[in-house]
Design a protein around this motif. Structure first.
Motif, PDB file in Angstrom:
ATOM      1  N   ILE A  45       0.844  -1.204   0.000  1.00 33.22           N
ATOM      2  CA  ILE A  45       0.000   0.000   0.000  1.00 33.22           C
ATOM      3  C   ILE A  45       0.879   1.256   0.000  1.00 33.22           C
ATOM      4  CG2 ILE A  45      -1.794   1.296   1.206  1.00 33.22           C
ATOM      5  CD1 ILE A  45      -2.974  -1.211   0.124  1.00 33.22           C
ATOM      6  N   LYS A  46       1.989   1.223   0.741  1.00 34.15           N
ATOM      7  CA  LYS A  46       2.913   2.365   0.721  1.00 34.15           C
ATOM      8  C   LYS A  46       3.397   2.616  -0.709  1.00 34.15           C
ATOM      9  CE  LYS A  46       4.774   2.023   5.411  1.00 34.15           C
ATOM     10  NZ  LYS A  46       6.004   1.834   6.214  1.00 34.15           N
ATOM     11  N   THR A  47       3.762   1.558  -1.398  1.00 35.92           N
ATOM     12  CA  THR A  47       4.220   1.685  -2.784  1.00 35.92           C
ATOM     13  C   THR A  47       3.126   2.259  -3.662  1.00 35.92           C
ATOM     14  OG1 THR A  47       5.757  -0.151  -2.500  1.00 35.92           O
ATOM     15  CG2 THR A  47       5.148   0.413  -4.770  1.00 35.92           C
ATOM     16  N   LYS A  48       1.876   1.826  -3.453  1.00 34.50           N
ATOM     17  CA  LYS A  48       0.754   2.334  -4.235  1.00 34.50           C
ATOM     18  C   LYS A  48       0.565   3.844  -4.010  1.00 34.50           C
ATOM     19  CE  LYS A  48      -4.229   1.913  -4.962  1.00 34.50           C
ATOM     20  NZ  LYS A  48      -4.382   3.337  -5.089  1.00 34.50           N
ATOM     21  N   VAL A  49       0.672   4.293  -2.751  1.00 37.11           N
ATOM     22  CA  VAL A  49       0.524   5.726  -2.453  1.00 37.11           C
ATOM     23  C   VAL A  49       1.630   6.519  -3.157  1.00 37.11           C
ATOM     24  CG1 VAL A  49       0.535   7.489  -0.636  1.00 37.11           C
ATOM     25  CG2 VAL A  49      -0.672   5.333  -0.270  1.00 37.11           C
ATOM     26  N   LEU A  50       2.845   6.003  -3.128  1.00 36.83           N
ATOM     27  CA  LEU A  50       3.956   6.665  -3.817  1.00 36.83           C
ATOM     28  C   LEU A  50       3.676   6.734  -5.326  1.00 36.83           C
ATOM     29  CD1 LEU A  50       6.899   4.980  -1.902  1.00 36.83           C
ATOM     30  CD2 LEU A  50       6.277   7.403  -1.780  1.00 36.83           C
ATOM     31  N   LEU A  51       3.245   5.621  -5.909  1.00 40.33           N
ATOM     32  CA  LEU A  51       2.954   5.585  -7.345  1.00 40.33           C
ATOM     33  C   LEU A  51       1.785   6.501  -7.706  1.00 40.33           C
ATOM     34  CD1 LEU A  51       3.379   1.764  -8.071  1.00 40.33           C
ATOM     35  CD2 LEU A  51       4.894   3.626  -8.803  1.00 40.33           C
ATOM     36  N   ASP A  52       0.731   6.493  -6.878  1.00 36.90           N
ATOM     37  CA  ASP A  52      -0.432   7.367  -7.125  1.00 36.90           C
ATOM     38  C   ASP A  52      -0.016   8.831  -7.218  1.00 36.90           C
ATOM     39  OD1 ASP A  52      -2.143   5.191  -7.093  1.00 36.90           O
ATOM     40  OD2 ASP A  52      -2.975   5.621  -5.098  1.00 36.90           O
ATOM     41  N   ASN A  53       1.003   9.200  -6.444  1.00 30.66           N
ATOM     42  CA  ASN A  53       1.481  10.584  -6.410  1.00 30.66           C
ATOM     43  C   ASN A  53       2.683  10.819  -7.323  1.00 30.66           C
ATOM     44  OD1 ASN A  53       0.015  12.311  -4.271  1.00 30.66           O
ATOM     45  ND2 ASN A  53       0.237  10.313  -3.292  1.00 30.66           N
ATOM     46  N   GLN A  54       3.046   9.809  -8.117  1.00 33.42           N
ATOM     47  CA  GLN A  54       4.197   9.887  -9.015  1.00 33.42           C
ATOM     48  C   GLN A  54       5.445  10.321  -8.238  1.00 33.42           C
ATOM     49  OE1 GLN A  54       2.860  12.431 -12.208  1.00 33.42           O
ATOM     50  NE2 GLN A  54       1.375  10.925 -12.898  1.00 33.42           N
ATOM     51  N   TYR A  55       5.619   9.718  -7.067  1.00 30.97           N
ATOM     52  CA  TYR A  55       6.715  10.035  -6.155  1.00 30.97           C
ATOM     53  C   TYR A  55       7.784   8.963  -6.294  1.00 30.97           C
ATOM     54  CZ  TYR A  55       8.506  12.215  -1.862  1.00 30.97           C
ATOM     55  OH  TYR A  55       9.255  12.907  -0.940  1.00 30.97           O
ATOM     56  N   ALA A 110      -7.238  13.138  -1.193  1.00 28.52           N
ATOM     57  CA  ALA A 110      -7.246  14.322  -0.330  1.00 28.52           C
ATOM     58  C   ALA A 110      -8.622  14.502   0.306  1.00 28.52           C
ATOM     59  CB  ALA A 110      -6.877  15.556  -1.150  1.00 28.52           C
ATOM     60  N   TYR A 111      -8.678  15.241   1.403  1.00 28.18           N
ATOM     61  CA  TYR A 111      -9.950  15.500   2.077  1.00 28.18           C
ATOM     62  C   TYR A 111     -10.853  16.402   1.236  1.00 28.18           C
ATOM     63  CZ  TYR A 111      -7.354  13.941   6.188  1.00 28.18           C
ATOM     64  OH  TYR A 111      -6.583  13.233   7.068  1.00 28.18           O
ATOM     65  N   GLU A 112     -10.326  17.501   0.767  1.00 28.33           N
ATOM     66  CA  GLU A 112     -11.116  18.507   0.049  1.00 28.33           C
ATOM     67  C   GLU A 112     -11.330  18.155  -1.418  1.00 28.33           C
ATOM     68  OE1 GLU A 112     -12.332  21.565   1.286  1.00 28.33           O
ATOM     69  OE2 GLU A 112     -11.709  20.961   3.287  1.00 28.33           O
ATOM     70  N   GLU A 113     -10.390  17.445  -2.004  1.00 28.58           N
ATOM     71  CA  GLU A 113     -10.443  17.123  -3.431  1.00 28.58           C
ATOM     72  C   GLU A 113     -10.112  15.649  -3.596  1.00 28.58           C
ATOM     73  OE1 GLU A 113      -7.652  19.924  -5.080  1.00 28.58           O
ATOM     74  OE2 GLU A 113      -8.784  21.617  -4.296  1.00 28.58           O
ATOM     75  N   ALA A 114     -10.963  14.904  -4.267  1.00 30.60           N
ATOM     76  CA  ALA A 114     -10.828  13.450  -4.373  1.00 30.60           C
ATOM     77  C   ALA A 114      -9.758  13.050  -5.383  1.00 30.60           C
ATOM     78  CB  ALA A 114     -12.172  12.830  -4.735  1.00 30.60           C
ATOM     79  N   LYS A 115      -8.493  13.269  -5.003  1.00 22.77           N
ATOM     80  CA  LYS A 115      -7.374  12.906  -5.865  1.00 22.77           C
ATOM     81  C   LYS A 115      -6.129  12.752  -4.992  1.00 22.77           C
ATOM     82  CE  LYS A 115      -6.042  17.652  -6.859  1.00 22.77           C
ATOM     83  NZ  LYS A 115      -5.764  18.648  -7.854  1.00 22.77           N
ATOM     84  N   PRO A 116      -5.104  12.050  -5.493  1.00 18.07           N
ATOM     85  CA  PRO A 116      -3.854  11.979  -4.739  1.00 18.07           C
ATOM     86  C   PRO A 116      -3.260  13.381  -4.586  1.00 18.07           C
ATOM     87  CG  PRO A 116      -3.885  10.345  -6.498  1.00 18.07           C
ATOM     88  CD  PRO A 116      -5.065  11.254  -6.712  1.00 18.07           C
TER      89      PRO A 116
END
Length: 184
Positions: A45-55, A110-116
């Motif tokens: 899941i950590k890897t997925k969060v990094l990939l979602d954010n192109q980090y 994100a809380y305010e905007e539904a995107k990474p």
């Protein structure tokens, strides 16, 4: 770094909070109750969060040292309005200086905007305050969590109208306060 990791260890579990929000734009005060559950993240899941954010993804050993968790919450306001969300968070330390850790705060939603989104965080090693600043499209949200002890946190949220690039934060549109108690 140990105090930072300890902060996140203490955050795991179930919490309940009573919050008060002050909407300065239309002079309204609202109270709400939130129940949330915080669980650790797997490496996948950590890897997925990094990939979602192109980090850039670190090697597996460093990935294990990045604090992150899954946050699921349910909020009901005194008016009966309900909100629930589930998201994954990571905190990538980039610098340690003068008793502070600073770095990137990544979310898959994100809380305010539904995107990474990638935000900035600063952690005070002395006071155990985590300060997170997020630039949304219309507002800049400055969210503070202070760990008083392993079962009590104080929360403060200040949303500013997003200024033009290079201008200071001045126009406050929302202020929120909360007392968060660990229930399990």
């Amino acid at each position: 770094m140990d105090k930072f990791l300890e902060f996140f260890e203490h955050c795991l579990g179930s919490w309940a909070t009573e919050r008060t929000y002050h909407y300065l734009s239309h002079h309204e005060v609202e109270r709400s109750r939130t129940e949330f559950n915080i669980k650790p993240l797997t490496s996948e899941i950590k890897t997925k969060v990094l990939l979602d954010n192109q980090y850039p993804s670190p090697d597996l050993l460093k990935l294990e040292q990045i604090p992150g968790f899954n946050l699921g919450f349910y909020t009901i306001s005194e008016k009966g309005e309900e909100v629930s969300q589930n998201l994954n968070l990571l905190f990538v330390v980039k610098e340690e200086k003068n008793g502070f850790l600073e770095g990137d705060y990544l979310r898959d939603r994100a809380y305010e905007e539904a995107k990474p989104i990638i935000s900035h965080f600063r952690f005070d090693l002395g006071t155990r305050e985590l300060l997170m600043t997020t630039n949304y499209t219309r507002v800049v949200s400055v969210d503070s969590i202070t760990l008083v002890n392993p079962k009590l946190r104080i929360r403060k949220i200040v949303n500013y109208q997003r200024p033009a690039d290079g201008e200071p934060l001045e126009n406050v549109v929302l202020v929120g306060f909360g007392v968060e108690e660990k229930v399990a």
